[in-house]
Design a protein around this motif. Sequence first.
Motif, PDB file in Angstrom:
ATOM      1  N   ASP A  74      -0.346  10.810  -7.254  1.00 12.21           N
ATOM      2  CA  ASP A  74       1.200  10.749  -7.159  1.00 12.21           C
ATOM      3  C   ASP A  74       1.441  10.729  -8.642  1.00 12.21           C
ATOM      4  O   ASP A  74       2.449   9.983  -8.939  1.00 12.21           O
ATOM      5  CB  ASP A  74       1.436   9.510  -6.341  1.00 12.21           C
ATOM      6  N   ALA A  78      -6.452  11.627   3.598  1.00 15.15           N
ATOM      7  CA  ALA A  78      -5.427  10.674   3.600  1.00 15.15           C
ATOM      8  C   ALA A  78      -6.000   9.490   2.751  1.00 15.15           C
ATOM      9  O   ALA A  78      -7.144   9.102   2.809  1.00 15.15           O
ATOM     10  CB  ALA A  78      -5.015  10.185   4.947  1.00 15.15           C
ATOM     11  N   LEU A  79      -5.314   8.840   2.069  1.00 13.90           N
ATOM     12  CA  LEU A  79      -5.503   7.765   0.983  1.00 13.90           C
ATOM     13  C   LEU A  79      -4.448   6.927   1.152  1.00 13.90           C
ATOM     14  O   LEU A  79      -3.287   7.074   0.646  1.00 13.90           O
ATOM     15  CB  LEU A  79      -5.877   8.382  -0.353  1.00 13.90           C
ATOM     16  N   SER A  80      -4.833   5.539   1.313  1.00 10.81           N
ATOM     17  CA  SER A  80      -3.922   4.231   1.407  1.00 10.81           C
ATOM     18  C   SER A  80      -4.395   3.479   0.182  1.00 10.81           C
ATOM     19  O   SER A  80      -5.523   3.149   0.041  1.00 10.81           O
ATOM     20  CB  SER A  80      -4.120   3.631   2.582  1.00 10.81           C
ATOM     21  N   TYR A  81      -3.473   3.364  -1.010  1.00  9.58           N
ATOM     22  CA  TYR A  81      -4.039   2.664  -1.952  1.00  9.58           C
ATOM     23  C   TYR A  81      -2.907   1.831  -2.677  1.00  9.58           C
ATOM     24  O   TYR A  81      -1.755   1.769  -2.214  1.00  9.58           O
ATOM     25  CB  TYR A  81      -4.192   3.736  -3.268  1.00  9.58           C
ATOM     26  N   ARG A  82      -3.381   0.957  -3.754  1.00 10.00           N
ATOM     27  CA  ARG A  82      -2.519  -0.063  -4.267  1.00 10.00           C
ATOM     28  C   ARG A  82      -2.978   0.109  -5.664  1.00 10.00           C
ATOM     29  O   ARG A  82      -4.050   0.455  -6.200  1.00 10.00           O
ATOM     30  CB  ARG A  82      -2.856  -1.418  -4.288  1.00 10.00           C
ATOM     31  N   GLU A 127       0.776   5.176   0.964  1.00 12.39           N
ATOM     32  CA  GLU A 127       0.147   6.366   1.709  1.00 12.39           C
ATOM     33  C   GLU A 127       0.383   7.737   0.818  1.00 12.39           C
ATOM     34  O   GLU A 127       1.460   8.188   0.685  1.00 12.39           O
ATOM     35  CB  GLU A 127       0.522   6.439   3.215  1.00 12.39           C
ATOM     36  N   THR A 128      -0.839   8.574   0.618  1.00 14.02           N
ATOM     37  CA  THR A 128      -0.797   9.730   0.195  1.00 14.02           C
ATOM     38  C   THR A 128      -1.909  10.559   0.969  1.00 14.02           C
ATOM     39  O   THR A 128      -2.891  10.224   1.561  1.00 14.02           O
ATOM     40  CB  THR A 128      -0.878   9.713  -1.372  1.00 14.02           C
ATOM     41  N   SER A 129      -1.526  11.953   0.652  1.00 12.11           N
ATOM     42  CA  SER A 129      -2.404  12.959   1.626  1.00 12.11           C
ATOM     43  C   SER A 129      -2.302  14.330   0.809  1.00 12.11           C
ATOM     44  O   SER A 129      -1.696  14.523  -0.073  1.00 12.11           O
ATOM     45  CB  SER A 129      -2.188  13.000   2.715  1.00 12.11           C
ATOM     46  N   SER A 141       0.822  -1.165   0.196  1.00 13.27           N
ATOM     47  CA  SER A 141       0.020   0.070  -0.064  1.00 13.27           C
ATOM     48  C   SER A 141       0.616   1.489  -0.009  1.00 13.27           C
ATOM     49  O   SER A 141       2.058   1.336   0.467  1.00 13.27           O
ATOM     50  CB  SER A 141      -0.849  -0.087   1.090  1.00 13.27           C
ATOM     51  N   GLY A 160      -9.633   5.515   2.753  1.00 12.03           N
ATOM     52  CA  GLY A 160      -9.155   6.707   3.402  1.00 12.03           C
ATOM     53  C   GLY A 160     -10.248   7.552   3.855  1.00 12.03           C
ATOM     54  O   GLY A 160     -11.356   6.735   4.349  1.00 12.03           O
ATOM     55  N   GLY A 163      -8.283   1.042  -2.680  1.00 16.23           N
ATOM     56  CA  GLY A 163      -7.754   1.694  -1.751  1.00 16.23           C
ATOM     57  C   GLY A 163      -8.750   2.451  -0.690  1.00 16.23           C
ATOM     58  O   GLY A 163     -10.154   2.053  -1.215  1.00 16.23           O
TER      59      GLY A 163
END
Length: 154
Positions: A93, A148-152, A24-26, A22, A134, A132
């Motif tokens: 991203d 916040a976003l947690s993704y794949r 993490e981005t924000s 995963s 968030g 993902g």
Amino acid sequence: MSTFTPDRTPDRTPGTEPSTASVETSGHFTYAGWEELPVGSPDGSPRLARALVTNSFAGGVEAAATSCAYTIVYTGENVGTYTGMELLSGSVDGRTGSFVLEESGTFDPGGTTCRFAVVPGSGTGDLAGLSGSGGFTHRSGEASVAYALSYRLG
């Protein structure tokens, strides 16, 4: 279907390994537009409303003008829950494409709390295969909301 054999390396083309980590981005978003319409009687409690919302995302997610539709349940004066779908077109991203978030939250006079998840299969372009989840917490009076976003991918 492949089977793992401890003394045999699986056949893979280099660079095609699935992503399992995963990321993490924000960033922040702002409300760019809000149009709310009552559903049924606008008096009393509980009551229903629909809202068409436009947000502007910056940071890990870049989307200048999202398209969002909420169904809102007011259980009291400025208190309730909501669900919705939000279409984001832009980038995550640096990868461009679009995707949809399914959102669910609560609100009261102090602010809003939301959890969201990427709708499976909704990613396009470089975001195909995106998954993902968030969320965000918005405090009343703040113009910009941190997310916040947690993704794949893949």
